[in-house]
Design a protein around this motif. Sequence first.
Motif, PDB file in Angstrom:
ATOM      1  N   HIS A  74       2.340   6.188  -7.194  1.00  0.00           N
ATOM      2  CA  HIS A  74       1.296   6.442  -8.052  1.00  0.00           C
ATOM      3  C   HIS A  74       0.054   7.501  -7.369  1.00  0.00           C
ATOM      4  O   HIS A  74      -0.219   8.552  -8.179  1.00  0.00           O
ATOM      5  CB  HIS A  74       0.381   5.310  -8.340  1.00  0.00           C
ATOM      6  N   VAL A  75      -0.393   7.443  -5.995  1.00  0.00           N
ATOM      7  CA  VAL A  75      -1.381   8.089  -5.640  1.00  0.00           C
ATOM      8  C   VAL A  75      -1.273   9.616  -5.590  1.00  0.00           C
ATOM      9  O   VAL A  75      -1.839  10.538  -5.932  1.00  0.00           O
ATOM     10  CB  VAL A  75      -1.832   7.596  -4.157  1.00  0.00           C
ATOM     11  N   ALA A  76       0.125   9.936  -5.193  1.00  0.00           N
ATOM     12  CA  ALA A  76       0.608  11.298  -5.155  1.00  0.00           C
ATOM     13  C   ALA A  76       0.465  11.861  -6.520  1.00  0.00           C
ATOM     14  O   ALA A  76       0.010  13.178  -6.474  1.00  0.00           O
ATOM     15  CB  ALA A  76       2.031  11.478  -4.516  1.00  0.00           C
ATOM     16  N   PRO A 120       2.756   6.240   6.656  1.00  0.00           N
ATOM     17  CA  PRO A 120       3.383   5.436   7.632  1.00  0.00           C
ATOM     18  C   PRO A 120       2.876   5.606   9.009  1.00  0.00           C
ATOM     19  O   PRO A 120       2.573   7.073   9.371  1.00  0.00           O
ATOM     20  CB  PRO A 120       4.958   5.846   7.399  1.00  0.00           C
ATOM     21  N   LEU A 121       2.842   4.583   9.684  1.00  0.00           N
ATOM     22  CA  LEU A 121       2.333   4.791  11.128  1.00  0.00           C
ATOM     23  C   LEU A 121       3.031   5.711  12.118  1.00  0.00           C
ATOM     24  O   LEU A 121       2.714   6.358  13.152  1.00  0.00           O
ATOM     25  CB  LEU A 121       2.073   3.536  11.473  1.00  0.00           C
ATOM     26  N   THR A 136       0.824  -1.246  -0.074  1.00  0.00           N
ATOM     27  CA  THR A 136       0.115   0.083   0.291  1.00  0.00           C
ATOM     28  C   THR A 136       0.766   1.253   0.058  1.00  0.00           C
ATOM     29  O   THR A 136       0.679   2.210  -0.776  1.00  0.00           O
ATOM     30  CB  THR A 136      -0.997  -0.035   1.287  1.00  0.00           C
ATOM     31  N   LEU A 137       1.867   1.323   0.899  1.00  0.00           N
ATOM     32  CA  LEU A 137       2.735   2.689   0.990  1.00  0.00           C
ATOM     33  C   LEU A 137       3.607   2.660  -0.273  1.00  0.00           C
ATOM     34  O   LEU A 137       3.662   3.717  -0.614  1.00  0.00           O
ATOM     35  CB  LEU A 137       3.739   2.503   2.254  1.00  0.00           C
ATOM     36  N   ASN A 138       3.986   1.737  -0.973  1.00  0.00           N
ATOM     37  CA  ASN A 138       4.699   1.593  -2.158  1.00  0.00           C
ATOM     38  C   ASN A 138       3.741   2.362  -3.094  1.00  0.00           C
ATOM     39  O   ASN A 138       4.541   3.154  -4.044  1.00  0.00           O
ATOM     40  CB  ASN A 138       5.241   0.278  -2.613  1.00  0.00           C
TER      41      ASN A 138
END
Length: 314
Positions: A53-55, A259-260, A46-48
């Motif tokens: 991509h999401v940004a 990130p948590l 998810t973080l990768n």
Amino acid sequence: MRIGIVVDSACDLPADFIREHNIVLLPITVRIGEAVLADHREEDATLNFLHTHVAERGAEAETIPYSVNQIRDLFLDHLVIDYDHVFCMTITKTRSPIHDNALQASFAILNEYRPIRQAAGHNSPFALRVIDTQNLFAAQAVTAVEAVRLRDEGAGVAQMREQLEKLAGNVHGYMITRDLYYIRARGRHKGDRSVSLFSAALGSALDIKPVLHGYRGETAPVAKIKGFDNAVQQLFDFASRRVVHGLLTPVVCISYGGPLDELRALPGYAGLRDTCGAKGVQLLESVMSLTGMVNVGKGAVTIGFADEPHEFDA
């Protein structure tokens, strides 16, 4: 009786909690341009995907929930054999077709399961219940956690059904996003123009962050607070006060679009964590689902807990 619990991947639960309690996922697939990922609640993946991509083009993403046939196949291939009764708890039906897909699939499942179970040596009937959690992300996780607690305590199916359906109408979700421009762009892509350009520009220029409240299938702003950190601290302080007042179930769920370690460093978080510990309330934190992040943007915070009706008081 073997009781199964199914959620969709928008339900913000920690991956280790999902594995420990054998929760079954209905994955939601996210497509951004040529990049495609089925969300199985794997934090690193998810973080990768978030960073690569999401940004860049997250507002243009397409989210693809499990179809009626995919849900049917999952049940008939595995769940009607592995369990005697399944509770399938979905993201609010006002925001996603997953609930309706699961409900439609349930008719075919209940018509077709008998020969499959009999071939596996099970002659008893199979049953399932589709429950609309009436909420989103961390808030929809609250009902799933309660389902696990009830099952582990040996509650019967009728008791679980009654309590879970009642609880779903008493879960409060709160969310703060970092970027109103992103929310507007995402809304325009989906045909939702509820956040106007003027509102986004004004809010961003003044650094005003709305606090959104999800409750019984509806989402609406309940406060506007200057500064993201300030807004988050006031939200966490408010949640702490509700914990002290007394929740309907002993859990608070939180998710973060990143990130948590960033979540834990936010102002007010340590105080909420300490309050939950002092009151015997479980605090579950997770990376927000891909579905959540492409809809509300990086760095958003969501929190959910079951409580009586109340007003947000910053």
